[in-house]
Design a protein around this motif. Structure first.
Motif, short mmCIF file in Angstrom:
data_model
loop_
_atom_site.label_atom_id
_atom_site.label_comp_id
_atom_site.label_asym_id
_atom_site.label_seq_id
_atom_site.Cartn_x
_atom_site.Cartn_y
_atom_site.Cartn_z
N ASN B 31 9.29 -7.66 -7.13
CA ASN B 31 8.02 -6.84 -7.33
C ASN B 31 7.57 -6.38 -6.08
O ASN B 31 7.95 -7.00 -5.01
N GLN B 33 3.62 -5.44 -4.32
CA GLN B 33 2.09 -5.40 -4.43
C GLN B 33 1.25 -4.52 -3.49
O GLN B 33 1.84 -4.32 -2.34
N TYR B 35 -2.43 -3.38 -1.81
CA TYR B 35 -3.78 -3.98 -1.31
C TYR B 35 -4.45 -2.84 -0.52
O TYR B 35 -3.89 -2.24 0.19
N PHE B 45 -6.54 -6.82 -3.82
CA PHE B 45 -5.23 -6.53 -4.81
C PHE B 45 -5.60 -5.04 -5.64
O PHE B 45 -6.84 -4.94 -6.18
N GLN B 48 0.55 -4.17 -8.94
CA GLN B 48 1.86 -4.69 -8.87
C GLN B 48 2.78 -3.74 -9.64
O GLN B 48 2.62 -3.35 -10.72
N VAL B 50 6.84 -3.83 -10.90
CA VAL B 50 8.04 -4.77 -11.14
C VAL B 50 9.31 -4.07 -11.61
O VAL B 50 10.22 -4.56 -11.15
N PHE B 88 -2.04 -1.76 2.26
CA PHE B 88 -0.85 -2.68 2.79
C PHE B 88 -0.07 -2.78 1.44
O PHE B 88 -0.25 -2.74 0.36
N PRO B 92 7.69 -10.03 -2.30
CA PRO B 92 8.03 -11.47 -1.81
C PRO B 92 9.57 -11.59 -1.35
O PRO B 92 10.23 -10.78 -1.52
N LEU B 100 5.06 -14.01 0.71
CA LEU B 100 4.54 -12.47 0.49
C LEU B 100 4.78 -12.23 1.76
O LEU B 100 4.09 -12.42 2.67
N PHE B 102 3.93 -9.01 4.06
CA PHE B 102 3.19 -7.46 4.34
C PHE B 102 3.71 -6.64 5.30
O PHE B 102 4.26 -6.93 6.27
#
Lengths: 115, 112
Positions: B31, B33, B35, B45, B48, B50, B88, B92, B100, B102
């Motif tokens: 996935n 994410q 931010y 956040f 996300q 997937v 950002f 994972p 995680l 970044f």
């Protein structure tokens, strides 16, 4: 709403001091994390914990240790502060592991200066 | 280890212009994410993604996840001064991973 509280917004310490950064979350999250954020380097994971008394090293654990005696509290310890540990420290929590598409909830951060 | 690259590092736009930031991973992601960090604030956040090829919208923000699940983008239509901040992406290290990674972020400035 998840609340992650870091005990200090700003902290100034001397080289060689032992420093404790405290973080508390109120959502009964299993997982807690400590990141540091530096200009040009982004966010880097120092340590994380997936359960009480359980801890794992992240990408940059050298010079740090952690403690998780209670589920809601995760402490970052600088055993002997050095000037290269001057940084913004961010605590975060999550319900599930990020690899399971669970987001991180960050605290406001602690800006630590070591002189 | 896994690397997450994000470009551009900085973007200055006139208010009302569009903005896009791109994220590329060295590995396939379970996935991704996104931010946002306002100046003086902490990362918050946004969303996300997937599924392969997934597209999600939040008002003027459009997020895409690549077919190979190795890249993603965030597009803002008609920027406003409230969009200022650093965006950002984060991925994972593996499915179920606690780590995680970044990207270094894209700092957006909006000129009124």
């Amino acid at each position: 709403d998840v609340k992650v509280t870091q005990s200090s917004r700003y902290l100034v310490k001397r080289t060689g001091e032992k420093v404790f950064l405290e973080c508390v979350q109120d959502m009964d999250h299993e997982n807690m994390f400590w990141y540091r954020q530096d200009p040009g380097l982004g966010l880097r994971l120092i340590y994380f914990s997936y359960d009480v008394k359980m801890k794992e090293k992240g990408d940059i654990p050298e010079g740090y240790s952690v403690s998780r005696e209670k589920k809601e509290r995760f402490s970052l310890i600088l055993e002997s502060a050095s000037t290269n540990q001057t940084s913004m420290y961010l605590c975060a929590s999550s319900l599930d592991p990020p690899g399971s598409a669970s987001p991180l909830h960050f605290g406001n951060g602690t800006r630590l200066t070591v002189t | 280890g896994q690397q997450v690259m994000q470009i551009p590092q900085y973007q200055h736009v006139q208010e009302g212009e569009d903005f896009t930031t791109y994220c590329n991973s060295s590995t396939t992601l379970s996935n991704i994410q996104w931010y946002k960090q306002r100046p003086g604030g902490h990362p918050v956040f946004l969303i996300q993604l997937v599924k392969s090829g997934e597209v999600k919208k939040q008002k003027r923000l459009t997020f895409q996840f690549g077919e190979a699940k190795k890249n993603s983008s965030l597009h803002i239509t008609a920027t406003q001064t409230t969009d200022v901040g650093t965006y950002f992406c984060a991925g994972p290290d593996g499915a179920g991973s606690y780590q995680l990674t970044f990207g270094k972020g894209t700092k957006l400035s909006v000129i009124p």
